[in-house]
Design an enzyme around this catalytic site. Structure first.
Site, PDB file in Angstrom:
ATOM      1  CG  HIS A 173      -1.824   1.036   1.148  1.00 58.12           C
ATOM      2  ND1 HIS A 173      -2.774   0.717   1.229  1.00 58.12           N
ATOM      3  CD2 HIS A 173      -1.282   2.160   1.513  1.00 58.12           C
ATOM      4  CE1 HIS A 173      -3.583   2.320   1.455  1.00 58.12           C
ATOM      5  NE2 HIS A 173      -2.252   3.231   1.888  1.00 58.12           N
ATOM      6  CD  GLU A 174       1.857   4.061   3.586  1.00 57.55           C
ATOM      7  OE1 GLU A 174       1.910   4.888   3.067  1.00 57.55           O
ATOM      8  OE2 GLU A 174       0.853   3.440   4.582  1.00 57.55           O
TER       9      GLU A 174
ATOM     10  CG  HIS B 253       0.389   5.578  -0.855  1.00 59.63           C
ATOM     11  ND1 HIS B 253      -0.838   6.506  -1.458  1.00 59.63           N
ATOM     12  CD2 HIS B 253       0.208   5.247   0.659  1.00 59.63           C
ATOM     13  CE1 HIS B 253      -2.151   6.369   0.105  1.00 59.63           C
ATOM     14  NE2 HIS B 253      -1.677   5.393   0.401  1.00 59.63           N
TER      15      HIS B 253
ATOM     16  CE1 TYR C 293      -3.868   9.857   0.583  1.00 51.06           C
ATOM     17  CE2 TYR C 293      -3.860  11.991   2.312  1.00 51.06           C
ATOM     18  CZ  TYR C 293      -3.540  10.507   2.040  1.00 51.06           C
ATOM     19  OH  TYR C 293      -3.845   9.489   3.104  1.00 51.06           O
TER      20      TYR C 293
ATOM     21  CD  GLU D 176      -4.934   6.721   1.826  1.00 50.63           C
ATOM     22  OE1 GLU D 176      -5.111   5.283   1.896  1.00 50.63           O
ATOM     23  OE2 GLU D 176      -4.275   6.944   1.744  1.00 50.63           O
TER      24      GLU D 176
ATOM     25  CG  ASP E 248      -9.314  11.184   5.946  1.00 53.95           C
ATOM     26  OD1 ASP E 248      -7.906  11.401   5.728  1.00 53.95           O
ATOM     27  OD2 ASP E 248      -9.931  10.587   5.437  1.00 53.95           O
TER      28      ASP E 248
ATOM     29  CG  HIS F 247      -7.352   7.645   4.395  1.00 59.93           C
ATOM     30  ND1 HIS F 247      -7.209   8.733   5.124  1.00 59.93           N
ATOM     31  CD2 HIS F 247      -7.001   6.256   4.570  1.00 59.93           C
ATOM     32  CE1 HIS F 247      -6.030   7.825   5.193  1.00 59.93           C
ATOM     33  NE2 HIS F 247      -5.460   7.374   4.910  1.00 59.93           N
TER      34      HIS F 247
END
Length: 512
Positions: free
Chosen positions: A352-353, A356, A367, A376, A431, A436
């Site tokens: 996941h990261e 990014h 973002y 995301e 957020d 998210h």
């Protein structure tokens, strides 16, 4: 986002009405618009272009759609950024909108050209009125103001630089410096700050540190790649193609419970079996797996596509319930043992990261709002491709005392407070606009598609190709639908069953 917090958000309906997409398949030009009427794609056979360079041909191609996008001359309004030729020989050339030669933030187009034929243009054009023609504030002053805005007073993890550009604000364009502020000591930060080049005021500031998900360290034994130096083994992997190519490696360090300094994690007998080494072992191992997937399955050499060294730092802070891409490296907390256990032990955390990071180097999805939710979602989607045992995100690391729960579900977003359809889209200022939360809608679209065609691998390849070739930094949900359809057409054809299944997958979440 914590599921308890998600549940408190008020859901509201948003009507989604866009033109039907038949990206890459039509013989006649189609102009695609989002639910607000903004053009996000012009597709079809748009005509032939000539020119000695891809840049020249791209400008000529843009002039073919100037009436649709709303400008008078391409060279007066755009600047070449980069070009990429895909596996089918189609060239994708990205250009930035400019005002007086200065780029406009997050306003880009991509020209798609196949052997002199223009087969589409992705992106739009903003008609803006500039507030200035030249900066009255120095770049050094802008950096100082940006750092001060974050409230951070320690050492930065990389020097901040100021880039002059126009920041759209409605139908206006504010001349501003875009400044990145990065640090990992104390509370982590990966900020983008816009400082007015006219009066030095802060126009916008966003922290892009991404919340992670994943499994804890479960005690399983893994084979890891290390390097022997002066009688000590280091967590440094020199086995990948990027090392052969340019000497780049996968390196893993420990913060030892701190936040400002990283240290080598070494071992005398090359058997990393101490309890305080486990987080480093898994971070190192899974970073290698992510590299291998991108390289072997998608032909991508590290997150930047050019073999950049992958750095991970574990044991960050104390009882830290997060993992994030800092802009230059991965950072993992060990969790508090209740909300999370050590986050570096999960394949889907790392996938996941690091996705990014891939997104940062390709589409650059902002973002915030829908583009942030896509940022995301694309990371969740690629994590579910690589860690393919289920459709849950974070189930093994989140609330270890509660069995069967997760942070998010690709198959059933509503189970954890996310919308699965545009009629439940969450309008919120928290957020970063619900990145998210609303990611549940494209997550569900990915699940719909992957299960319909029976292949996460094919779905992931399409999602990756869309990110690389057909999405810009401001792509929204409608644009993502068009981008994935264009990628499907390029890879498998617009008459394929994949193309039909993808249209249905997006329609079933209310994105048309």
């Amino acid at each position: 986002m914590n599921k308890k917090l998600v549940a408190t958000l008020v859901l509201s309906s948003v009507a989604a009405s866009v033109f039907a997409v038949n990206a890459g398949a039509a013989s006649d030009k189609q102009v695609l618009k989002d639910d607000k009427g903004a053009v996000h794609n012009v597709v079809g056979k748009l005509g032939k272009v000539t020119g000695a360079t891809v840049e020249e041909r791209a400008f000529n191609a843009l002039d073919k759609v100037k009436g649709d996008l709303g400008f008078t001359n391409a060279k007066d309004n755009f600047k070449f950024k980069k070009s990429h030729k895909d596996e089918n020989g189609t060239t994708h050339t990205k250009l930035a909108q400019t005002i007086n030669g200065i780029p406009v933030y997050a306003s880009e187009v991509i020209v798609h050209e196949a052997n002199g034929d223009v087969v589409g243009v992705t992106g739009g054009f903003q008609t803006l009125s500039a507030d200035a023609t030249a900066a009255s504030v120095s770049d050094a002053a802008a950096v100082k103001a940006a750092v001060a805005e974050t409230g951070y007073t320690g050492d930065l993890s990389r020097p901040s630089k100021a880039e002059l550009m126009f920041l759209p604000q409605g139908d206006k364009a504010a001349l501003a410096y875009k400044v990145n502020v990065n640090y990992i000591a104390e509370a982590p930060g990966n900020w983008t700050v816009f400082v007015s080049a006219v009066d030095g005021s802060i126009l916008e500031a966003t922290n892009h540190v991404h919340a992670g998900t994943g499994t804890g360290v479960l005690g399983d034994v893994k084979t890891i790649q290390t390097t022997l130096t002066s009688g000590q083994y280091y967590l440094e992997d020199r086995s990948k193609y990027m090392y052969t190519q340019k000497g780049s490696t996968i390196k893993t360090y420990t913060f030892n419970g701190g936040t400002s300094s990283q240290y080598y994690m070494t071992d005398a007998d090359n058997n990393y079996n101490a309890s305080n080494q486990r987080a480093g072992v898994d971070a190192h191992y899974y970073a290698g797996k992510v590299y291998d997937y991108y390289y072997s399955s998608l032909g991508r050499n590290s997150y930047d596509g050019a073999g950049k060294t992958i750095i991970s730092g574990v044991n960050y802070s104390s009882r830290y319930n997060n993992a994030f891409w800092e802009g230059t490296q991965m950072v993992y907390g060990d969790g508090d043992g209740s909300t999370f256990i050590a986050l570096s032990g999960a394949y889907d955390v790392v996938a996941h990261e690091l996705t990014h990071a891939v997104t940062e180097y390709e589409s650059g999805l902002i973002y915030q709002n829908q583009s942030g939710a896509l940022n995301e979602s694309w990371s969740d989607a690629m994590a579910s491709v690589m860690d393919s045992g289920d459709w849950l995100i974070g189930e093994d690391v989140y609330t270890p005392g509660v069995s069967g729960d997760a942070l998010r579900s690709m198959s059933n977003p509503a189970a954890y407070g996310q919308p699965a359809h545009m009629n439940s889209y969450v309008n919120t200022s928290s957020d970063n606009g619900g990145v998210h939360t609303n990611s549940g809608i494209p997550n569900k679209a990915f699940y719909n598609f992957a299960t319909a065609i029976g292949s996460r691998t094919i779905a992931g390849k399409i999602w990756y190709t869309a990110n690389r070739d057909y999405m810009t930094s401001s792509t929204n949900f409608a644009g993502a639908r068009a981008a994935t359809l264009q990628a499907t057409a390029a890879l498998y054809g617009s008459t394929s069953s994949y193309y039909t299944a993808l249209k249905t997958a997006w329609s079933n979440v209310g994105v048309n």
